[in-house]
Scaffold this motif. Structure first.
Motif, short mmCIF file in Angstrom:
data_model
loop_
_atom_site.label_atom_id
_atom_site.label_comp_id
_atom_site.label_asym_id
_atom_site.label_seq_id
_atom_site.Cartn_x
_atom_site.Cartn_y
_atom_site.Cartn_z
N ILE A 94 5.58 5.85 8.29
CA ILE A 94 4.87 4.63 7.94
C ILE A 94 5.67 3.89 6.87
CG2 ILE A 94 2.55 5.34 8.56
CD1 ILE A 94 2.20 6.22 5.65
N SER A 95 5.36 2.61 6.69
CA SER A 95 6.13 1.81 5.73
C SER A 95 5.84 2.27 4.30
CB SER A 95 5.74 0.34 5.86
OG SER A 95 4.41 0.17 5.44
N ARG A 96 6.72 1.87 3.39
CA ARG A 96 6.57 2.24 1.98
C ARG A 96 5.24 1.80 1.41
NH1 ARG A 96 10.38 4.14 -1.47
NH2 ARG A 96 9.72 3.56 -3.57
N ARG A 97 4.87 0.56 1.74
CA ARG A 97 3.64 0.01 1.17
C ARG A 97 2.42 0.78 1.69
NH1 ARG A 97 1.85 -5.86 2.67
NH2 ARG A 97 3.42 -6.76 1.28
N ALA A 98 2.42 1.06 3.00
CA ALA A 98 1.31 1.82 3.58
C ALA A 98 1.23 3.19 2.93
CB ALA A 98 1.50 1.95 5.08
N ASN A 99 2.40 3.76 2.66
CA ASN A 99 2.43 5.07 2.03
C ASN A 99 1.77 5.04 0.66
OD1 ASN A 99 3.21 7.80 1.73
ND2 ASN A 99 4.91 7.12 0.42
N ILE A 100 2.11 4.00 -0.12
CA ILE A 100 1.52 3.90 -1.47
C ILE A 100 0.00 3.72 -1.38
CG2 ILE A 100 1.43 2.44 -3.53
CD1 ILE A 100 4.45 1.93 -3.06
N LEU A 101 -0.42 2.83 -0.47
CA LEU A 101 -1.86 2.59 -0.31
C LEU A 101 -2.59 3.88 0.07
CD1 LEU A 101 -2.12 -0.86 1.50
CD2 LEU A 101 -2.94 -0.23 -0.78
N LEU A 102 -2.01 4.61 1.03
CA LEU A 102 -2.65 5.85 1.47
C LEU A 102 -2.70 6.86 0.33
CD1 LEU A 102 -1.46 6.66 5.07
CD2 LEU A 102 -3.66 5.90 4.27
N ASN A 103 -1.59 6.91 -0.45
CA ASN A 103 -1.57 7.84 -1.58
C ASN A 103 -2.68 7.52 -2.57
OD1 ASN A 103 0.36 10.04 -1.87
ND2 ASN A 103 1.83 8.49 -1.25
N ILE A 104 -2.87 6.22 -2.85
CA ILE A 104 -3.93 5.83 -3.79
C ILE A 104 -5.29 6.21 -3.23
CG2 ILE A 104 -5.06 3.85 -4.86
CD1 ILE A 104 -2.29 2.53 -4.97
N MET A 105 -5.49 5.94 -1.93
CA MET A 105 -6.78 6.26 -1.32
C MET A 105 -7.08 7.75 -1.42
SD MET A 105 -7.98 5.66 2.57
CE MET A 105 -7.52 7.28 3.12
N PHE A 106 -6.08 8.58 -1.08
CA PHE A 106 -6.32 10.02 -1.13
C PHE A 106 -6.48 10.51 -2.56
CE2 PHE A 106 -4.75 10.16 3.26
CZ PHE A 106 -5.79 10.88 3.79
N LEU A 107 -5.81 9.84 -3.49
CA LEU A 107 -5.96 10.21 -4.89
C LEU A 107 -7.41 9.99 -5.34
CD1 LEU A 107 -4.21 11.17 -7.29
CD2 LEU A 107 -4.19 8.81 -8.05
N ILE A 108 -7.97 8.83 -4.96
CA ILE A 108 -9.35 8.54 -5.34
C ILE A 108 -10.29 9.56 -4.71
CG2 ILE A 108 -11.22 6.87 -5.10
CD1 ILE A 108 -9.03 4.69 -5.22
N LEU A 109 -10.08 9.83 -3.41
CA LEU A 109 -10.92 10.81 -2.72
C LEU A 109 -10.83 12.18 -3.40
CD1 LEU A 109 -10.48 10.08 1.07
CD2 LEU A 109 -12.59 10.15 -0.21
N ALA A 110 -9.60 12.56 -3.75
CA ALA A 110 -9.41 13.87 -4.38
C ALA A 110 -10.13 13.91 -5.72
CB ALA A 110 -7.92 14.15 -4.56
N LEU A 111 -10.08 12.80 -6.47
CA LEU A 111 -10.75 12.78 -7.77
C LEU A 111 -12.26 12.89 -7.59
CD1 LEU A 111 -8.75 10.20 -9.88
CD2 LEU A 111 -8.89 12.67 -10.14
N ILE A 112 -12.79 12.16 -6.58
CA ILE A 112 -14.23 12.24 -6.33
C ILE A 112 -14.65 13.69 -6.07
CG2 ILE A 112 -16.04 11.63 -4.67
CD1 ILE A 112 -14.73 8.95 -4.34
#
Lengths: 131, 221
Positions: free
Chosen positions: A17-35
């Motif tokens: 996937i593109s760099r930007r999509a990768n960053i977005l996905l990383n942020i999303m999973f980070l939030i989920l992991a924190l929850i």
């Protein structure tokens, strides 16, 4: 970077996937992991906070007054807790070994687990939470 | 299965559990008459079915999506960390979760109300807002089961032969197209299996989630 190396890197990067999509996905999973992690951390931090701290300042991630009273209480109830753990262990082993595919064992496990939850929540002082 | 006879007996406690069953008097269908005439049966059925339909759909759609996405992260070590973190709630029992939710939502001691006061807003009685709870219960269910279901689906994805992707890649399929036309069709059998098992669990009635977590607030659903 030589042309050959660049080509190899391109091939490797092609099916991603593109760099930007990768960053977005990383942020999303980070939030989920924190929850998911924060409540688990909260369990630990509440276990260290003094009762006074909770009544005065409410539940906090970093308790204002630290105490080990909760664990002292657990130690005092030692025999009870160990018996509860023993029941859990027994149910797990007996429920798993003969094959958990059969509905019969499933049913027994459910009944046991139900009784146990009630029993533990009654005896472990959780009734003070009104459970 | 023997327990079914309880439904047709006027159950009175008389010594042990088995002894009580054996000595209780038969009452035919009186218990059912009471259940259906009390008028609550339709609400019970509606709640059970609606909640479970939502659970089943969401507990397939969300974990499958997450499993597909987490496999796409460039840094797979981070992906492992996220996955482990998301698995954590599965190990907490509902009783513990109840105490947790209380720590967040309690009126005078809850973290959420502390936060709202910090932002200059009035604290609210979160346990007294019935409208909030169906959504919240669904969220809690997902929160607790997401990690577990994700592991199942991730295992399926790992089991897919890499050569399919190479072939798709050579044929010019984008990452999205590979997900849609290679991964998803190959996951279908497992998804269907999980669906059937979830349907079989509809009438389990999740006592922990529905009885413990709202702390018996008795909101009219």
């Amino acid at each position: 970077m030589s042309k050959k190396q660049k080509e190899a890197a391109d091939v490797q990067n092609f099916n991603r996937i593109s760099r930007r999509a990768n960053i977005l996905l990383n942020i999303m999973f980070l939030i989920l992991a924190l929850i998911c992690v924060i409540p688990a951390v909260l369990v630990v931090s509440i276990s260290f906070s003094a009762e006074q701290s909770i009544t005065d300042y409410g539940y906090r991630l970093i308790p204002k007054i630290i105490s080990l009273d909760g664990y002292g209480y657990l130690l005092k109830q030692g025999a009870l807790i160990i018996r509860a753990l023993g029941v859990s262990l027994f149910v797990t082993i007996v429920g798993t070994v003969p094959g958990n595919a059969s509905h019969h064992t499933d049913g027994i496990c459910v009944i046991q687990a139900g009784l146990q939850t009630e029993w533990i929540s009654h005896h472990a002082g959780l009734h003070s939470y009104g459970i | 299965m023997f327990g079914i006879v309880i439904a047709f007996k006027k159950y009175t406690i008389n010594g042990g559990f088995l002894h009580s069953i054996l000595t209780s008097a038969w009452c035919g269908l009186d218990n059912f008459k009471f259940l259906f005439s009390s008028g609550d049966i339709w609400m019970i059925l509606r709640n059970t079915i609606l909640y479970n339909i939502t659970f089943i759909i969401l507990n397939i759609v969300v974990p499958v999506t997450m499993a597909l996405l987490i496999g796409q992260l460039h840094n797979q070590r981070m992906a492992k960390v996220f996955q482990t973190a998301m698995f954590l709630p599965y190990f907490l029992s509902w009783v513990v979760v109840t105490a947790l939710v209380w720590a967040f939502l309690s009126f005078d001691k809850g973290m959420l109300n502390n936060l709202m006061e910090g932002l200059g807003q009035d604290p609210r009685q979160w346990y007294m807002v019935p409208k909030l709870w169906p959504g919240f219960l669904i969220f809690m269910y997902l929160w607790k089961n997401l990690g577990y279901s994700m592991v199942v689906y991730l295992a399926t994805i790992t089991g897919i032969d890499k050569t399919y992707y190479e072939a798709a890649c050579i044929d010019g399929a984008s990452v999205w197209q590979q997900m849609k036309w290679v991964t998803l069709p190959l996951m279908r059998t497992v998804i269907i299996m999980m669906f059937i098992m979830a349907v079989g669990r509809i009438f389990y009635s999740d006592f922990g989630l529905f009885y413990q977590v709202p702390r018996d607030s008795e909101f009219p659903v």
